[in-house]
Design a protein around this motif. Structure first.
Motif, PDB file in Angstrom:
ATOM      1  N   THR A 162      37.690  56.330  64.051  1.00  0.00           N
ATOM      2  CA  THR A 162      37.344  54.911  64.056  1.00  0.00           C
ATOM      3  C   THR A 162      38.345  54.144  63.202  1.00  0.00           C
ATOM      4  O   THR A 162      38.631  54.530  62.061  1.00  0.00           O
ATOM      5  N   GLU A 207      37.477  48.368  64.021  1.00  0.00           N
ATOM      6  CA  GLU A 207      36.227  48.765  64.666  1.00  0.00           C
ATOM      7  C   GLU A 207      35.091  48.830  63.651  1.00  0.00           C
ATOM      8  O   GLU A 207      33.963  48.429  63.951  1.00  0.00           O
ATOM      9  N   SER A 242      34.146  45.254  62.887  1.00  0.00           N
ATOM     10  CA  SER A 242      33.426  44.669  64.012  1.00  0.00           C
ATOM     11  C   SER A 242      31.987  45.158  64.064  1.00  0.00           C
ATOM     12  O   SER A 242      31.053  44.372  64.255  1.00  0.00           O
ATOM     13  N   ASP A 243      31.797  46.471  63.875  1.00  0.00           N
ATOM     14  CA  ASP A 243      30.434  47.009  63.865  1.00  0.00           C
ATOM     15  C   ASP A 243      29.622  46.452  62.702  1.00  0.00           C
ATOM     16  O   ASP A 243      28.424  46.163  62.846  1.00  0.00           O
ATOM     17  N   ILE A 276      28.531  42.896  63.609  1.00  0.00           N
ATOM     18  CA  ILE A 276      27.421  42.891  64.576  1.00  0.00           C
ATOM     19  C   ILE A 276      26.119  43.298  63.901  1.00  0.00           C
ATOM     20  O   ILE A 276      25.060  42.696  64.126  1.00  0.00           O
ATOM     21  N   ALA A 277      26.173  44.325  63.043  1.00  0.00           N
ATOM     22  CA  ALA A 277      24.960  44.769  62.339  1.00  0.00           C
ATOM     23  C   ALA A 277      24.443  43.675  61.412  1.00  0.00           C
ATOM     24  O   ALA A 277      23.226  43.424  61.346  1.00  0.00           O
TER      25      ALA A 277
END
Length: 495
Positions: free
Chosen positions: A26, A30, A33-34, A37-38
């Motif tokens: 990863t 990334e 970005s995760d 979103i979380a």
């Protein structure tokens, strides 16, 4: 430790670090970005939950106009916190609470490294989860109880400290087979049940009227709780090196199995995993021979299982206080829905035979009788227990529905049959069919039946109790009984 062993430990740590970093797939973008979103999803869901809780508080405040109802709301906040602590201790005893995966147990913990250094991050995770969960329950309970903003903050902070302390107590008891955790869980469960009985009987302390004294006392108690919780954290961190590997690996294997079942949204599989873990710890039972023949042999086996599962019977019997509590807070006909839901949740352990036969089609074929007869015999004991439970909850059902005694009896029996149908639906529902076409979703393709697997049992419960909620009369009870009988006929008679 000699110089050679120190070099071996450093070399092992270097190899573990290289192995982890060399298999990282990863990128930093990334990960960011995760994380975004979380964070966005957490903020949005938290705002929705806070709005729903606030609206619920306003509606409860408008409907709760008597002094008895206000006192019940005040006491229910502390009952919720005590129940949350009992659940924290119980979950900690089941999963460890400190745990490692089987691979880590065989690869890392069998080597000459400092076990505390490996387990310290896991203990910190357990502490954070226990504190946040208890703090959330304390904030929600105090908000619904009608507390002011300072009191809500103090209750949430005290609940966080209590949850943190409960998690650390479970960690301290882990090297000693968790006997202290077991005792404290039953004590807190008994205290919670006694408090619920007092609330249902309108015998509880009144809400305090002196706000300054209450705020000062709450701040002092909260500070003392945090001091004790931090002391337990230090003690738990020092006791990590004394936890044997055999106490660490089973919890990690259990969590891996539960996460796999949760990934498939299969609550029945999660229940099977927990039951298997329970009997794996218990290991053996004393066999009982002789008994009746034919379908009554299966009924007799269920009676024997009741004798072996006394805690399940105690939980089922103590849960009868829930309808009385719902009636004490003036929720009216919702006492039927609350009673059916409580009976559904606490009555599932009585269906061990039904669960076993539904998971083993080959075993059912060995019986000299149809599969529907086997399933019907496995439902005799749960049906008798649910009817007796509903009759014990007859007074609050009569008071909540304002029906005649004859209609109240029929409503109570219909409530029991709705819970029984929900249990049968939950245990006998077929698994998702992965051979059919998949449905498109943001998470990828999913089987058609997988999306609704979480609603199994609850859909039948709502469907069967809806006629009573709409019309709390004998007619509504009759319609509910017909719906429950239809569901039972379908799930029991399925080939």
């Amino acid at each position: 430790m000699t110089r050679a062993s120190r070099r071996e430990v450093l070399e092992l740590r270097r190899q573990a670090r290289e192995w982890r970093r060399g298999r990282a797939d990863t990128t930093l973008m990334e990960v960011l970005s995760d994380a975004y979103i979380a964070l966005f999803a957490t903020t949005m869901l938290s705002a929705m939950a806070i709005s729903a809780i606030h609206q619920t508080r306003l509606s409860i405040t408008d409907s709760c106009t008597t002094a008895e109802c206000s006192d019940a709301r005040f006491s229910s906040a502390w009952v919720c916190i005590a129940a949350m602590l009992a659940v924290t201790l119980a979950v900690g005893r089941v999963v460890g609470p400190v745990q490692v995966s089987p691979a880590e147990g065989s690869w890392l913990l069998s080597t000459p490294i400092d076990r505390a250094a490996v387990l310290r991050p896991r203990l910190a995770l357990v502490a954070v989860v226990g504190a946040l969960a208890s703090g959330g329950v304390g904030a929600i309970a105090s908000t619904l109880a009608g507390f002011g903003p300072p009191a809500i903050g103090l209750v949430a902070a005290g609940a966080m400290a209590s949850g943190l302390g409960a998690a650390m107590l479970a960690a301290l008891a882990q090297p000693r087979n968790g006997w202290l955790t077991r005792i404290l869980t039953w004590v807190l469960g008994g205290v919670t049940w006694a408090a619920l009985v007092l609330i249902a009987a309108d015998v509880m302390p009144s809400a305090p009227t002196s706000a300054p004294w209450t705020t000062a006392a709450g701040a002092a108690v909260t500070g003392a709780l945090w001091i004790g919780a931090l002391a337990l954290v230090i003690a738990g961190a020092r006791a990590l090196s004394r936890i044997h590997r055999n106490r660490l690996v089973p919890g990690g294997a259990l969590l891996a199995n539960l996460s796999g079942a949760l990934a498939g949204l299969d609550l029945t599989m999660m229940y099977d995993i927990l039951v298997a873990q329970k009997w794996l710890v218990r290991a053996t039972v004393r066999p009982v021979r002789s008994g009746p023949k034919g379908p009554w042999a299966l009924v007799w086996r269920d009676v024997i299982r009741l004798r072996r599962s006394v805690p399940s019977l105690l939980i089922l019997a103590s849960a009868v206080v829930v309808p009385y509590l719902v009636d004490a807070v003036d929720l009216g006909t919702l006492v039927v829905l609350a009673g059916a839901l409580t009976l559904f949740v606490t009555g599932v352990p009585l269906c061990s035979a039904l669960r076993t036969t539904s998971r083993n089609p080959g075993l059912v074929r060995c019986f000299p009788m149809p599969a529907s007869t086997v399933r019907g015999a496995c439902l005799v004991v749960p049906a008798a227990a649910t009817v007796l439970w509903s009759l014990a909850a007859l007074p609050p059902v009569h008071a909540g529905t304002s029906a005649t005694w004859g209609a109240s009896i029929s409503i109570a029996v219909a409530m029991a049959m709705a819970a029984l149908a929900a249990m049968a639906r939950w245990l006998l529902a077929p698994p998702p069919n992965y051979s059919q076409g998949l449905l498109s979703s943001p998470a990828g393709g999913i089987p058609p039946g997988l999306a609704f697997s979480l609603l199994r049992g609850f859909d039948v419960l709502i469907l069967s109790t809806a006629p009573i909620l709409i019309s709390p009369t004998s007619t509504g009870a009759l319609v509910s009984l017909l719906l429950s009988a239809g569901v039972l006929g379908i799930v029991v008679g399925r080939d």
